[in-house]
Design a protein around this motif. Structure first.
Motif, PDB file in Angstrom:
ATOM      1  N   ALA A  47      -0.795  -2.088  -9.663  1.00 32.10           N
ATOM      2  CA  ALA A  47      -0.812  -3.025  -8.539  1.00 32.10           C
ATOM      3  C   ALA A  47      -0.264  -2.377  -7.273  1.00 32.10           C
ATOM      4  O   ALA A  47      -0.798  -2.581  -6.179  1.00 32.10           O
ATOM      5  CB  ALA A  47      -0.008  -4.279  -8.887  1.00 32.10           C
ATOM      6  N   VAL A  48       0.779  -1.565  -7.406  1.00 32.92           N
ATOM      7  CA  VAL A  48       1.355  -0.874  -6.257  1.00 32.92           C
ATOM      8  C   VAL A  48       0.354   0.133  -5.687  1.00 32.92           C
ATOM      9  O   VAL A  48       0.206   0.264  -4.470  1.00 32.92           O
ATOM     10  CB  VAL A  48       2.690  -0.196  -6.629  1.00 32.92           C
ATOM     11  CG1 VAL A  48       3.160   0.763  -5.553  1.00 32.92           C
ATOM     12  CG2 VAL A  48       3.754  -1.256  -6.899  1.00 32.92           C
ATOM     13  N   ALA A  51      -2.205  -1.823  -3.763  1.00 30.35           N
ATOM     14  CA  ALA A  51      -1.601  -2.328  -2.523  1.00 30.35           C
ATOM     15  C   ALA A  51      -1.439  -1.201  -1.499  1.00 30.35           C
ATOM     16  O   ALA A  51      -1.664  -1.407  -0.298  1.00 30.35           O
ATOM     17  CB  ALA A  51      -0.256  -2.976  -2.819  1.00 30.35           C
ATOM     18  N   THR A  52      -1.080  -0.006  -1.967  1.00 27.12           N
ATOM     19  CA  THR A  52      -0.959   1.146  -1.076  1.00 27.12           C
ATOM     20  C   THR A  52      -2.295   1.434  -0.399  1.00 27.12           C
ATOM     21  O   THR A  52      -2.355   1.649   0.817  1.00 27.12           O
ATOM     22  CB  THR A  52      -0.478   2.387  -1.867  1.00 27.12           C
ATOM     23  OG1 THR A  52       0.807   2.111  -2.411  1.00 27.12           O
ATOM     24  CG2 THR A  52      -0.403   3.617  -0.977  1.00 27.12           C
ATOM     25  N   SER A  54      -4.711  -0.658   0.128  1.00 25.33           N
ATOM     26  CA  SER A  54      -5.013  -1.755   1.054  1.00 25.33           C
ATOM     27  C   SER A  54      -4.261  -1.601   2.371  1.00 25.33           C
ATOM     28  O   SER A  54      -4.820  -1.819   3.442  1.00 25.33           O
ATOM     29  CB  SER A  54      -4.652  -3.096   0.421  1.00 25.33           C
ATOM     30  OG  SER A  54      -5.463  -3.340  -0.693  1.00 25.33           O
ATOM     31  N   ILE A  55      -2.999  -1.231   2.275  1.00 24.26           N
ATOM     32  CA  ILE A  55      -2.210  -1.028   3.493  1.00 24.26           C
ATOM     33  C   ILE A  55      -2.787   0.130   4.305  1.00 24.26           C
ATOM     34  O   ILE A  55      -2.957   0.029   5.522  1.00 24.26           O
ATOM     35  CB  ILE A  55      -0.720  -0.784   3.154  1.00 24.26           C
ATOM     36  CG1 ILE A  55      -0.106  -2.042   2.545  1.00 24.26           C
ATOM     37  CG2 ILE A  55       0.055  -0.348   4.401  1.00 24.26           C
ATOM     38  CD1 ILE A  55       1.257  -1.823   1.921  1.00 24.26           C
ATOM     39  N   LEU A  77       7.184  -1.352  -0.259  1.00 29.95           N
ATOM     40  CA  LEU A  77       6.407  -1.272  -1.494  1.00 29.95           C
ATOM     41  C   LEU A  77       6.943  -0.188  -2.430  1.00 29.95           C
ATOM     42  O   LEU A  77       7.161  -0.425  -3.619  1.00 29.95           O
ATOM     43  CB  LEU A  77       4.940  -1.008  -1.145  1.00 29.95           C
ATOM     44  CG  LEU A  77       3.900  -1.207  -2.214  1.00 29.95           C
ATOM     45  CD1 LEU A  77       3.913  -2.648  -2.723  1.00 29.95           C
ATOM     46  CD2 LEU A  77       2.515  -0.870  -1.663  1.00 29.95           C
TER      47      LEU A  77
END
Length: 183
Positions: A47-48, A51-52, A54-55, A77
């Motif tokens: 998930a991290v 998310a990385t 996406s950022i 994060l």
């Protein structure tokens, strides 16, 4: 329609600046927090990683959020991942909350439909993984495990070769195996 294709040189410059800034941030944070930052050892790690990405994508192609906000999000994060990793090591209940448990979905020639259902794996998925692992006969299979990350591990070898039970520590259903050694 032209605004879908064309852009200004200043916008290109901002993408370059944002890209360089975020790239430097990710490299620095990876050096500080270690390669675990992009591992797939648990569902939380995965998930991290998503998310990385996406950022990074948001900062690269949009002016909102601003670069410093993206850098702050990355720092938070990475710090959260490090904190969760540390809590998982210290407290087993955190590991139970954050991580899935590996499941024994096949041993010998027997497929455990109940465990496959719980792991949300189809028979076609299983057979594909067996082929990927170069299994040519079901007799070669010692165990197949649905890992915490969603990966499938195929432990196989000659039928007369014994599987070490230690390789299945923490795997749901491992107690069913009979042709193992506890070395």
């Amino acid at each position: 329609m032209m605004d879908w294709i064309a852009t200004s040189w200043s916008a290109v410059g901002m993408v370059l600046l944002g890209g360089l800034g975020m790239y430097a941030t990710v490299v620095l944070l990876t050096r500080i927090f270690g390669l675990r930052s992009f591992s797939k050892m648990s569902g939380f790690d995965f998930a991290v990683t998503v998310a990385t990405g996406s950022i990074l994508a948001a900062i690269f192609i949009a002016k909102d959020p601003p670069l410093l906000q993206g850098m702050a999000a990355m720092i938070i994060l990475f710090a959260m991942q490090a904190a969760v990793a540390e809590l998982r090591k210290r407290f087993s209940f955190v590991q139970m909350i954050v991580d899935n448990q590996p499941r024994l979905i096949m041993w010998g020639g027997e497929i455990d439909e109940k465990q496959m259902l719980k792991a949300k794996i189809t028979r076609a998925d299983l057979i594909a993984k067996l082929r990927e692992a170069n299994v040519t006969r079901f007799e070669q299979i010692h165990a197949v495990v649905a890992e915490t990350t969603g990966d499938i591990s195929v432990l196989h070898g000659p039928p007369e070769e014994m599987l070490e039970l230690r390789l299945l520590d923490g795997v749901i259903g491992a107690e069913r195996l009979t042709n193992v050694t506890s070395n």
